[in-house]
Design an enzyme around this catalytic site. Structure first.
Site, PDB file in Angstrom:
ATOM      1  N   ARG A 157       0.832  -1.218   0.000  1.00  9.92           N
ATOM      2  CA  ARG A 157       0.000   0.000   0.000  1.00  9.92           C
ATOM      3  C   ARG A 157       0.860   1.259   0.000  1.00  9.92           C
ATOM      4  O   ARG A 157       0.603   2.207  -0.741  1.00  9.92           O
ATOM      5  CB  ARG A 157      -0.898   0.003   1.251  1.00  9.92           C
ATOM      6  CG  ARG A 157      -2.022  -0.993   1.172  1.00  9.92           C
ATOM      7  CD  ARG A 157      -2.616  -1.239   2.536  1.00  9.92           C
ATOM      8  NE  ARG A 157      -1.660  -1.958   3.373  1.00  9.92           N
ATOM      9  CZ  ARG A 157      -1.977  -2.892   4.253  1.00  9.92           C
ATOM     10  NH1 ARG A 157      -3.247  -3.189   4.442  1.00  9.92           N
ATOM     11  NH2 ARG A 157      -1.065  -3.499   4.963  1.00  9.92           N
ATOM     12  N   ILE A 158       1.895   1.278   0.849  1.00 14.27           N
ATOM     13  CA  ILE A 158       2.707   2.498   0.960  1.00 14.27           C
ATOM     14  C   ILE A 158       3.534   2.693  -0.303  1.00 14.27           C
ATOM     15  O   ILE A 158       3.663   3.816  -0.811  1.00 14.27           O
ATOM     16  CB  ILE A 158       3.587   2.443   2.230  1.00 14.27           C
ATOM     17  CG1 ILE A 158       2.706   2.362   3.480  1.00 14.27           C
ATOM     18  CG2 ILE A 158       4.487   3.684   2.301  1.00 14.27           C
ATOM     19  CD1 ILE A 158       3.470   2.069   4.782  1.00 14.27           C
ATOM     20  N   ARG A 238      11.651  -0.629   8.070  1.00 15.13           N
ATOM     21  CA  ARG A 238      12.225  -1.016   9.360  1.00 15.13           C
ATOM     22  C   ARG A 238      13.746  -0.978   9.213  1.00 15.13           C
ATOM     23  O   ARG A 238      14.279  -1.397   8.175  1.00 15.13           O
ATOM     24  CB  ARG A 238      11.784  -2.427   9.762  1.00 15.13           C
ATOM     25  CG  ARG A 238      10.360  -2.541  10.305  1.00 15.13           C
ATOM     26  CD  ARG A 238      10.190  -1.868  11.653  1.00 15.13           C
ATOM     27  NE  ARG A 238       8.836  -1.992  12.195  1.00 15.13           N
ATOM     28  CZ  ARG A 238       7.864  -1.095  12.028  1.00 15.13           C
ATOM     29  NH1 ARG A 238       8.096   0.002  11.328  1.00 15.13           N
ATOM     30  NH2 ARG A 238       6.685  -1.276  12.590  1.00 15.13           N
ATOM     31  N   GLU A 267      17.218   1.278  17.138  1.00 15.07           N
ATOM     32  CA  GLU A 267      16.500   2.514  17.437  1.00 15.07           C
ATOM     33  C   GLU A 267      16.425   2.648  18.947  1.00 15.07           C
ATOM     34  O   GLU A 267      16.054   1.680  19.594  1.00 15.07           O
ATOM     35  CB  GLU A 267      15.093   2.490  16.843  1.00 15.07           C
ATOM     36  CG  GLU A 267      15.126   2.624  15.339  1.00 15.07           C
ATOM     37  CD  GLU A 267      13.753   2.642  14.687  1.00 15.07           C
ATOM     38  OE1 GLU A 267      12.756   2.861  15.397  1.00 15.07           O
ATOM     39  OE2 GLU A 267      13.691   2.432  13.477  1.00 15.07           O
ATOM     40  N   HIS A 286      11.949   7.963  13.437  1.00 17.87           N
ATOM     41  CA  HIS A 286      10.805   7.062  13.191  1.00 17.87           C
ATOM     42  C   HIS A 286       9.468   7.804  13.353  1.00 17.87           C
ATOM     43  O   HIS A 286       8.661   7.471  14.227  1.00 17.87           O
ATOM     44  CB  HIS A 286      10.880   5.830  14.112  1.00 17.87           C
ATOM     45  CG  HIS A 286      10.131   4.639  13.573  1.00 17.87           C
ATOM     46  ND1 HIS A 286      10.481   3.341  13.838  1.00 17.87           N
ATOM     47  CD2 HIS A 286       9.044   4.569  12.774  1.00 17.87           C
ATOM     48  CE1 HIS A 286       9.633   2.508  13.239  1.00 17.87           C
ATOM     49  NE2 HIS A 286       8.746   3.243  12.572  1.00 17.87           N
TER      50      HIS A 286
HETATM   51  C1  GLV Z   1       5.364   2.327  12.264  1.00 17.53           C
HETATM   52  O1  GLV Z   1       6.506   2.115  11.918  1.00 17.53           O
HETATM   53  C2  GLV Z   1       4.322   1.368  12.024  1.00 17.53           C
HETATM   54  O2  GLV Z   1       4.627   0.221  11.685  1.00 17.53           O
HETATM   55  O3  GLV Z   1       3.149   1.735  12.181  1.00 17.53           O
HETATM   56  C1  GLV Z   2       1.874  -1.175   4.610  1.00 24.31           C
HETATM   57  O1  GLV Z   2       0.786  -0.855   5.065  1.00 24.31           O
HETATM   58  C2  GLV Z   2       2.055  -1.598   3.231  1.00 24.31           C
HETATM   59  O2  GLV Z   2       1.372  -2.538   2.841  1.00 24.31           O
HETATM   60  O3  GLV Z   2       2.865  -1.004   2.505  1.00 24.31           O
END
Ligand code: GLV
Ligand code: GLV
Length: 335
Positions: A157-158, A238, A267, A286
């Site tokens: 999604r991102i 991550r 982190e 983050h």
């Molecule tokens: C932040 O890094 C999350 O996974 O929501």
């Molecule tokens: C996270 O929500 C992703 O699927 O990129």
């Protein structure tokens, strides 16, 4: 009848905390720093539910130490801190907060890309230090974003939202993912390529994979060696997806031009880490999902996941709803 007992490992926005207090007998860890593991073990030992953060490791040992625990609601989309199979085998429901932070995180990844390319933080530091003397033909030259090639590692999604932003800057977008997304290729004009080719061609490489055993140190020495000398690495996924030592070497030797990191390993990044001080490495703490509205929505989902699990229902954003009706999720409730 009492209320279910829950432990919340940090203060989260009221959009979630108010619901949790209304339905549960909640203990909230109010420190800025995460509760030490002994504290979680102690506080959750008779808890029915737990709201965890990405800084809390929720594994089988913890689940066994907390025999009443029937739901773990993680206030994050990433869930590498949760042992899902351990939860499933015990009938403990687990959830995360996907969707609501997708665009906010992509906005931030793009901001890191822009800031790294155009040296915005270096420029601001230069002004603050009183160094601005005149308009300089050679001052703080960066690289262009428009018409450059963006390489995405991961098209979830991102990653898709990042591609949409890049199109607005007339970038060429190539991607690698273990799942090819031909629908997205057509809709957004993306090109699929093997990972090596993405690394060889991209001016910006942005990481959008989850952290799994397969993606741990995905960006290692060999892969940095494939990148172009003008290339910039962006990581909002991550920290451990990138081998820090290999990144440091690549930045110091000029193998790549820069990096913009929202996540690091470990982190927090120690203040004396060389990565925190290289001018071509921009590190932020983050915060990619950290808009007020998005953090409120994440809190709302985390609360709804928690309460659904306590009620013995499938979680709205469940990671193992197949555990419903098994093990602890079937135990009689005495609140
Ligand atoms: C932040 O890094 C999350 O996974 O929501
Ligand atoms: C996270 O929500 C992703 O699927 O990129």
């Amino acid at each position: 009848m009492g209320k279910p007992k829950v432990f919340v490992t940090r203060i989260i926005p009221s959009e979630g905390l108010d619901q949790i207090h209304a339905y549960c007998d909640a203990t909230v860890w109010e420190d800025e720093l995460p509760p030490p593991r002994e504290v979680i073990l102690q506080e959750a030992r008779d808890a029915d539910g737990l709201v965890s953060l990405l800084t809390d490791t929720i594994d089988g040992e913890l689940m066994d130490a907390c025999p009443r625990l029937r739901v773990v609601s993680n206030y994050a989309v990433g869930f590498d801190n949760l042992d899902i199979p351990a939860g499933t085998s015990r009938g403990i429901l687990m959830g995360n907060t996907p969707g609501v932070l997708t665009e906010t995180t992509a906005d931030f990844a793009f901001a890191l890309l822009m800031a790294s390319a155009r040296r915005i933080v270096e420029g601001a530091d230069y002004v603050r230090a009183g160094n601005w003397k005149t308009w300089g033909p050679m001052l703080l030259l960066g690289v262009d974003v428009h018409h450059a090639t963006l390489g995405l590692l991961g098209l979830g999604r991102i990653g898709v939202e990042m591609a949409k932003r890049a199109r607005g800057f007339d970038m060429k977008v190539i991607y690698y993912d273990v799942f090819r997304r031909e629908d997205m290729e057509q809709q957004f004009g993306l090109t699929y390529a093997p990972m090596e080719d993405v690394l060889k061609q991209a001016d910006f490489v942005s990481i959008h994979t989850p952290l799994t055993p397969e993606t741990h140190h995905l960006m290692n020495r060999q892969r940095f060696a494939l990148m172009k000398p003008n290339a910039v690495l962006i990581n909002t996924s991550r920290g451990p997806v990138v081998d820090n030592d290999a990144l440091l070497e690549a930045l110091q030797s000029g193998q790549i031009a820069g990096a913009g990191l929202d996540v690091t390993e470990p982190e927090p990044l120690p203040a004396d880490s060389p990565l925190a001080h290289l001018p071509n490495c921009l590190v932020v703490p983050h915060i990619a999902s950290a808009s007020r509205v998005t953090r409120g929505k994440m809190a709302d989902i985390a609360a709804r996941n928690l309460i659904a699990g306590l009620q013995g229902e499938a979680l709205p954003c469940g990671l193992n709803n197949d555990a419903l009706g098994q093990g602890r999720s079937t135990l009689p409730r005495d609140w």
